[in-house]
Design an enzyme around this catalytic site. Structure first.
Site, PDB file in Angstrom:
ATOM      1  N   LEU A 133      22.385 -52.244   8.010  1.00 45.86           N
ATOM      2  CA  LEU A 133      21.830 -52.912   6.784  1.00 45.86           C
ATOM      3  C   LEU A 133      22.122 -52.115   5.576  1.00 45.86           C
ATOM      4  CD1 LEU A 133      18.037 -53.566   8.112  1.00 45.86           C
ATOM      5  CD2 LEU A 133      19.908 -54.757   8.205  1.00 45.86           C
ATOM      6  N   ASP A 134      22.539 -52.791   4.232  1.00 51.74           N
ATOM      7  CA  ASP A 134      22.834 -52.245   3.275  1.00 51.74           C
ATOM      8  C   ASP A 134      21.537 -51.192   2.804  1.00 51.74           C
ATOM      9  OD1 ASP A 134      24.937 -54.089   3.129  1.00 51.74           O
ATOM     10  OD2 ASP A 134      23.975 -55.583   1.845  1.00 51.74           O
ATOM     11  N   ARG A 135      22.254 -50.383   1.871  1.00 47.32           N
ATOM     12  CA  ARG A 135      21.158 -49.425   1.447  1.00 47.32           C
ATOM     13  C   ARG A 135      19.768 -49.918   0.951  1.00 47.32           C
ATOM     14  NH1 ARG A 135      22.659 -46.123  -3.949  1.00 47.32           N
ATOM     15  NH2 ARG A 135      21.867 -48.105  -4.611  1.00 47.32           N
ATOM     16  N   THR A 137      18.565 -53.052   1.372  1.00 50.06           N
ATOM     17  CA  THR A 137      17.999 -53.939   2.366  1.00 50.06           C
ATOM     18  C   THR A 137      16.932 -53.274   3.248  1.00 50.06           C
ATOM     19  OG1 THR A 137      19.963 -55.453   2.357  1.00 50.06           O
ATOM     20  CG2 THR A 137      18.533 -55.745   4.419  1.00 50.06           C
ATOM     21  N   ARG A 227      24.218 -62.082   0.640  1.00 50.63           N
ATOM     22  CA  ARG A 227      24.233 -62.114  -0.888  1.00 50.63           C
ATOM     23  C   ARG A 227      25.393 -62.853  -1.502  1.00 50.63           C
ATOM     24  NH1 ARG A 227      24.208 -55.720  -1.167  1.00 50.63           N
ATOM     25  NH2 ARG A 227      24.204 -56.022  -3.385  1.00 50.63           N
TER      26      ARG A 227
END
Length: 292
Positions: A133-135, A137, A227
């Site tokens: 996961l993105d930082r 998220t 996104r």
């Protein structure tokens, strides 16, 4: 090492150990080869065995799976442990927490946090995430505790994301734009013809006050996929200023893994977990409902 055992069913009567483990339980050739190199790495009814040994219904076949130690510094950091057994660890990742240590974030990652958790429990500090996961998220992350659990479960994982986007959307949609690096950037992505195929399915759950609450199911796993696709169609995620989102109601992309399911290869059962949206996204929801 994690010792894993399976009982041979009638339909594998007379099969070789390697055929039973690979065909019935998805033990990869690499994991089987690693087990063969260890003394006692493969057992049949408690006795050392070769991978070509013939097994019979009712036999117990055991093999060793690697638990490669993490090199991360153990650090006490906030995260919520949702589920844990000998093979898997399900956690809820906090915002502003990268998955791995990186320059500038050497000691605030999920890898650091889980290293602390395992050390406290006297367990091997392992880190086998089945997806990233993105930082910023948030939501459910599935971690395996050994090489077999990771390799056998990864193709069975299903995730559902929820997010808040700008605009009053209705119904359902499907985004299929290819995604690649934006020219001149090292992080930011865009929809472009030379990109990689990407498919995002979305459905509106609620909308109001120029905000929409959506559910997402992905058919691919490109970096920043949700996104980028939503920004490309003119509905950037709230808080996602990298892709044109407003910071008025939230200061990170309002994106959360709300549901996750996978097939547990050792317990041989389907597992499912649910995570409510965190407080900062709940505040966005209150705006959508008109109750700031």
């Amino acid at each position: 090492m994690r010792r894993i055992s399976f009982v041979v069913p009638p339909e594998y009567e007379g099969a070789m150990v390697k055929v039973f483990l690979r065909n019935r339980h998805g033990v990869s050739a690499g994991i089987l080869a690693a087990a063969k190199r260890i003394s006692g790495g493969i057992l049949v009814n408690g006795e050392a065995a070769y991978a070509i040994r013939i097994v019979h219904a009712g036999d117990t076949v055991t093999f060793l799976a690697e638990q490669k130690p993490s090199s991360a510094l153990p650090v006490l950091l906030p995260f919520n442990a949702v589920y844990e057994d000998e093979d898997f660890f399900v956690v809820e990742k906090s915002p502003a927490m990268p998955m791995y240590p990186t320059p500038g974030h050497d000691a605030d990652s999920l890898m650091n946090a889980t290293a602390w958790h395992f050390r406290k429990k006297g367990l091997p500090s392992v880190f086998y995430p089945l997806y990233r996961l993105d930082r910023d998220t948030t939501g459910l992350v599935l971690l395996a505790k050994n090489s077999y659990a990771a390799s056998a479960a990864i193709q069975t994982v299903q995730k559902e994301y929820v997010a808040f986007c700008r605009g009053n959307l209705r119904g359902k949609g499907r985004e299929e734009g290819k995604i690649g690096l934006m020219p001149g950037h090292k992080v930011q992505r865009c929809v472009c013809e030379e990109g990689d195929p990407a498919v995002t399915n979305w459905e509106v759950l609620e909308s109001g006050n120029n905000l929409s609450f959506l559910r997402f199911l992905l058919e691919t796993g490109r970096t920043h996929q949700i996104r980028v696709h939503m920004a490309h169609r003119g509905n950037p995620l709230e808080g996602d200023d990298l892709y044109g989102g407003s910071l008025h109601y939230i200061h990170r992309q309002a994106l959360h893994v709300s549901q996750m399911a996978f097939f547990h290869p050792v317990k041989e059962q389907q597992m499912r977990f649910v995570s409510p949206i965190p407080p900062d996204m709940q505040r966005v929801y209150s705006v959508l409902k008109g109750s700031k």
